[in-house]
Design an enzyme around this catalytic site. Structure first.
Site, PDB file in Angstrom:
ATOM      1  N   LYS A 151     -15.305   2.387 -46.643  1.00 14.08           N
ATOM      2  CA  LYS A 151     -14.892   2.045 -45.284  1.00 14.08           C
ATOM      3  C   LYS A 151     -14.993   0.524 -45.206  1.00 14.08           C
ATOM      4  O   LYS A 151     -15.952  -0.034 -44.649  1.00 14.08           O
ATOM      5  CB  LYS A 151     -15.813   2.712 -44.257  1.00 14.08           C
ATOM      6  CG  LYS A 151     -15.461   2.415 -42.803  1.00 14.08           C
ATOM      7  CD  LYS A 151     -14.200   3.111 -42.357  1.00 14.08           C
ATOM      8  CE  LYS A 151     -13.950   2.889 -40.865  1.00 14.08           C
ATOM      9  NZ  LYS A 151     -12.695   3.489 -40.406  1.00 14.08           N
ATOM     10  N   GLU A 195      -9.468   8.232 -34.102  1.00 16.59           N
ATOM     11  CA  GLU A 195     -10.025   9.560 -33.831  1.00 16.59           C
ATOM     12  C   GLU A 195      -9.110  10.685 -34.314  1.00 16.59           C
ATOM     13  O   GLU A 195      -9.093  11.778 -33.731  1.00 16.59           O
ATOM     14  CB  GLU A 195     -10.315   9.736 -32.330  1.00 16.59           C
ATOM     15  CG  GLU A 195     -11.274   8.718 -31.745  1.00 16.59           C
ATOM     16  CD  GLU A 195     -12.676   8.794 -32.340  1.00 16.59           C
ATOM     17  OE1 GLU A 195     -13.100   9.898 -32.716  1.00 16.59           O
ATOM     18  OE2 GLU A 195     -13.331   7.747 -32.435  1.00 16.59           O
ATOM     19  N   VAL A 226      -8.323   1.560 -40.816  1.00 13.13           N
ATOM     20  CA  VAL A 226      -8.819   1.396 -39.447  1.00 13.13           C
ATOM     21  C   VAL A 226      -7.703   1.807 -38.494  1.00 13.13           C
ATOM     22  O   VAL A 226      -6.646   1.158 -38.464  1.00 13.13           O
ATOM     23  CB  VAL A 226      -9.225  -0.064 -39.173  1.00 13.13           C
ATOM     24  CG1 VAL A 226      -9.858  -0.192 -37.793  1.00 13.13           C
ATOM     25  CG2 VAL A 226     -10.154  -0.588 -40.243  1.00 13.13           C
ATOM     26  N   THR A 269     -12.093   9.883 -41.314  1.00 12.90           N
ATOM     27  CA  THR A 269     -13.409   9.917 -41.950  1.00 12.90           C
ATOM     28  C   THR A 269     -13.749  11.322 -42.429  1.00 12.90           C
ATOM     29  O   THR A 269     -14.323  11.502 -43.507  1.00 12.90           O
ATOM     30  CB  THR A 269     -14.494   9.406 -40.986  1.00 12.90           C
ATOM     31  OG1 THR A 269     -14.139   8.095 -40.519  1.00 12.90           O
ATOM     32  CG2 THR A 269     -15.841   9.320 -41.683  1.00 12.90           C
TER      33      THR A 269
END
Length: 211
Positions: free
Chosen positions: A36, A11, A112, A15
């Site tokens: 991704k 978070e 990730v 992205t």
């Protein structure tokens, strides 16, 4: 050119940065793609916000075009894959990333979480980066309480790997986090390589990194 986008934590805004950059590159008529390769935390349709955002940025709709391994459980890939009685094939992952990058001038790979997230029980995101020695590393920092410590730990790990970041993005993921941008940047900047490009992104601001 291959670029691996990692972060200090989940978070943090990987992205958002990845989608913004690939959208800008494509708008300029550049040959670019954003991937991704591993996505966890899927809905019943087999999608999530990260995948949808990257697909929309590239005006494509097939998740298979940008993602290789996808799992329902919102957890580290080692745990999410195990929940489905699977194991991430790391050799296939690296090969796929290299094949995808060979098709375009600029290929952005979104990782990730952070560097120490386990892809398998004995293979971390840091190992993934090391398996792509030609990739330029970009680091996204989610500016909030604790960000300075996490950023310095991440920078130290990257230094040990010999992969200091080419760019660092100090990112406010919520409007109330805008006030953390400058204090975090000022605390971290003395520890950065002089060649590292620095970006401070207030909430909703897209990075300008067109080369």
């Amino acid at each position: 050119m291959l670029i691996f986008i990692t972060a200090t934590d989940t978070e943090a805004g990987k992205t958002w940065v990845t989608a913004s950059v690939v959208r800008a590159l494509l708008h300029e008529g550049r040959s670019a793609k954003a991937l991704k390769p591993i996505a966890c935390g899927l809905d019943e349709a087999g999608r999530n916000e990260d995948i949808d955002l990257l697909l929309a940025a590239q005006q494509v709709d097939d998740a298979d075009q940008i993602s290789l391994f996808r799992y329902a459980l919102p957890a580290a890939p080692s745990q999410a894959s195990a929940a489905e009685d699977q194991i991430v094939d790391t050799e296939k992952l690296v090969q796929w990333c290299e094949e995808q990058s060979s098709e375009v001038e600029t290929c952005l790979i979104e990782g990730v979480g952070g560097l120490m997230v386990p892809i398998t029980d004995d293979w971390l995101v840091s190992d993934w980066i090391n398996a792509l020695p030609d990739a330029e590393v970009w680091l996204v920092v989610g500016c909030r309480l604790g960000a300075i410590n996490q950023t310095l730990l991440t920078l130290e790990k990257l230094k040990q790997m010999g992969r200091t970041p080419a760019r660092i993005f100090f990112n406010a993921t919520k409007p109330e986090f805008n006030t953390w941008l400058e204090p975090t940047r000022k605390a971290v900047e003395p520890f950065l390589n002089q060649s590292c490009a620095i970006h401070a992104l207030k909430f909703g601001k897209a990075p300008n990194v067109i080369r």
